[in-house]
Design a protein around this motif. Structure first.
Motif, PDB file in Angstrom:
ATOM      1  N   UNK A  45       0.830  -1.210   0.000  1.00 12.70           N
ATOM      2  CA  UNK A  45       0.000   0.000   0.000  1.00 12.70           C
ATOM      3  C   UNK A  45       0.864   1.259   0.000  1.00 12.70           C
ATOM      4  N   UNK A  46       1.903   1.250   0.814  1.00  7.77           N
ATOM      5  CA  UNK A  46       2.796   2.405   0.916  1.00  7.77           C
ATOM      6  C   UNK A  46       3.439   2.728  -0.426  1.00  7.77           C
ATOM      7  N   UNK A  47       3.736   1.699  -1.203  1.00  9.35           N
ATOM      8  CA  UNK A  47       4.392   1.895  -2.496  1.00  9.35           C
ATOM      9  C   UNK A  47       3.377   1.936  -3.639  1.00  9.35           C
ATOM     10  N   UNK A  48       2.107   2.055  -3.291  1.00 11.64           N
ATOM     11  CA  UNK A  48       1.012   2.193  -4.257  1.00 11.64           C
ATOM     12  C   UNK A  48       0.858   0.986  -5.182  1.00 11.64           C
ATOM     13  N   UNK A  53      -1.371  -5.578  -3.273  1.00 14.32           N
ATOM     14  CA  UNK A  53      -1.881  -5.564  -1.901  1.00 14.32           C
ATOM     15  C   UNK A  53      -3.215  -6.285  -1.813  1.00 14.32           C
ATOM     16  N   UNK A  54      -4.043  -6.129  -2.827  1.00 18.87           N
ATOM     17  CA  UNK A  54      -5.334  -6.822  -2.856  1.00 18.87           C
ATOM     18  C   UNK A  54      -5.161  -8.330  -2.864  1.00 18.87           C
ATOM     19  N   UNK A  78      -9.474  -0.390   1.426  1.00 10.65           N
ATOM     20  CA  UNK A  78     -10.699   0.270   0.959  1.00 10.65           C
ATOM     21  C   UNK A  78     -10.514   1.781   0.923  1.00 10.65           C
ATOM     22  N   UNK A  79      -9.828   2.319   1.904  1.00  8.35           N
ATOM     23  CA  UNK A  79      -9.553   3.753   1.955  1.00  8.35           C
ATOM     24  C   UNK A  79      -8.708   4.177   0.757  1.00  8.35           C
ATOM     25  N   UNK A  80      -7.652   3.431   0.473  1.00 10.63           N
ATOM     26  CA  UNK A  80      -6.784   3.752  -0.655  1.00 10.63           C
ATOM     27  C   UNK A  80      -7.496   3.602  -1.996  1.00 10.63           C
ATOM     28  N   UNK A  81      -8.509   2.727  -2.022  1.00  8.79           N
ATOM     29  CA  UNK A  81      -9.294   2.524  -3.243  1.00  8.79           C
ATOM     30  C   UNK A  81     -10.450   3.523  -3.337  1.00  8.79           C
ATOM     31  N   UNK A  82     -10.483   4.471  -2.398  1.00  8.04           N
ATOM     32  CA  UNK A  82     -11.502   5.521  -2.350  1.00  8.04           C
ATOM     33  C   UNK A  82     -12.914   4.984  -2.121  1.00  8.04           C
ATOM     34  N   UNK A  83     -12.991   3.841  -1.474  1.00  3.19           N
ATOM     35  CA  UNK A  83     -14.267   3.259  -1.080  1.00  3.19           C
ATOM     36  C   UNK A  83     -14.495   3.639   0.386  1.00  3.19           C
TER      37      UNK A  83
END
Length: 126
Positions: A45-48, A53-54, A78-83
């Motif tokens: 997640x940190x490295x996008x 990550x999923x 979910x936060x990083x996926x804008x959900x």
């Protein structure tokens, strides 16, 4: 623990591949693997690397469905996926099992993104 700190060092000083390989090599089929998988998800997640990550998160949820850190990792994903609605719900559940400062920070971000500023402030004050 110390292994996760060393993996973060490898990420900063060497490469993403070195950090993930280090944690993967520490896994031995025991309950401790949950922590290593959570560490890998956090690094991804940190490295996008959200797709990676999923996949790692699915493996984590399958092997360790009852570990509170799994819910926290799912909420961050979910936060990083804008959900944001799902993230807020998942993070609340995670915090109900294991209240952590990191979890409250993530919840505050989700609530902020949902436009729920009072809830965001309440979460950050925890």
């Amino acid at each position: 623990g110390a292994h996760l700190l060393y993996a973060r060092y490898l990420l900063e000083e060497k490469s993403y591949s070195d950090a993930v390989a280090y944690l993967e090599n520490k896994m031995d089929g025991t309950a401790a693997d949950a922590g290593f998988l959570v560490g890998i998800v956090e690094i991804q997640n940190q490295t996008r690397r959200t797709k990676d990550a999923g996949y790692t998160l699915e493996k984590l949820e399958t092997r360790f469905p009852d570990v509170p850190a799994v819910l926290l990792a799912r909420g961050e994903q979910q936060l990083l996926s804008k959900n944001y609605d799902a993230a807020a719900k998942t993070l609340r559940a995670a915090l109900g099992q294991d209240p952590t400062a990191r979890g409250y920070r993530l919840l505050a971000k989700a609530e902020q993104e949902r436009g729920q500023l009072e809830r965001a402030l309440a979460a950050i004050k925890q």
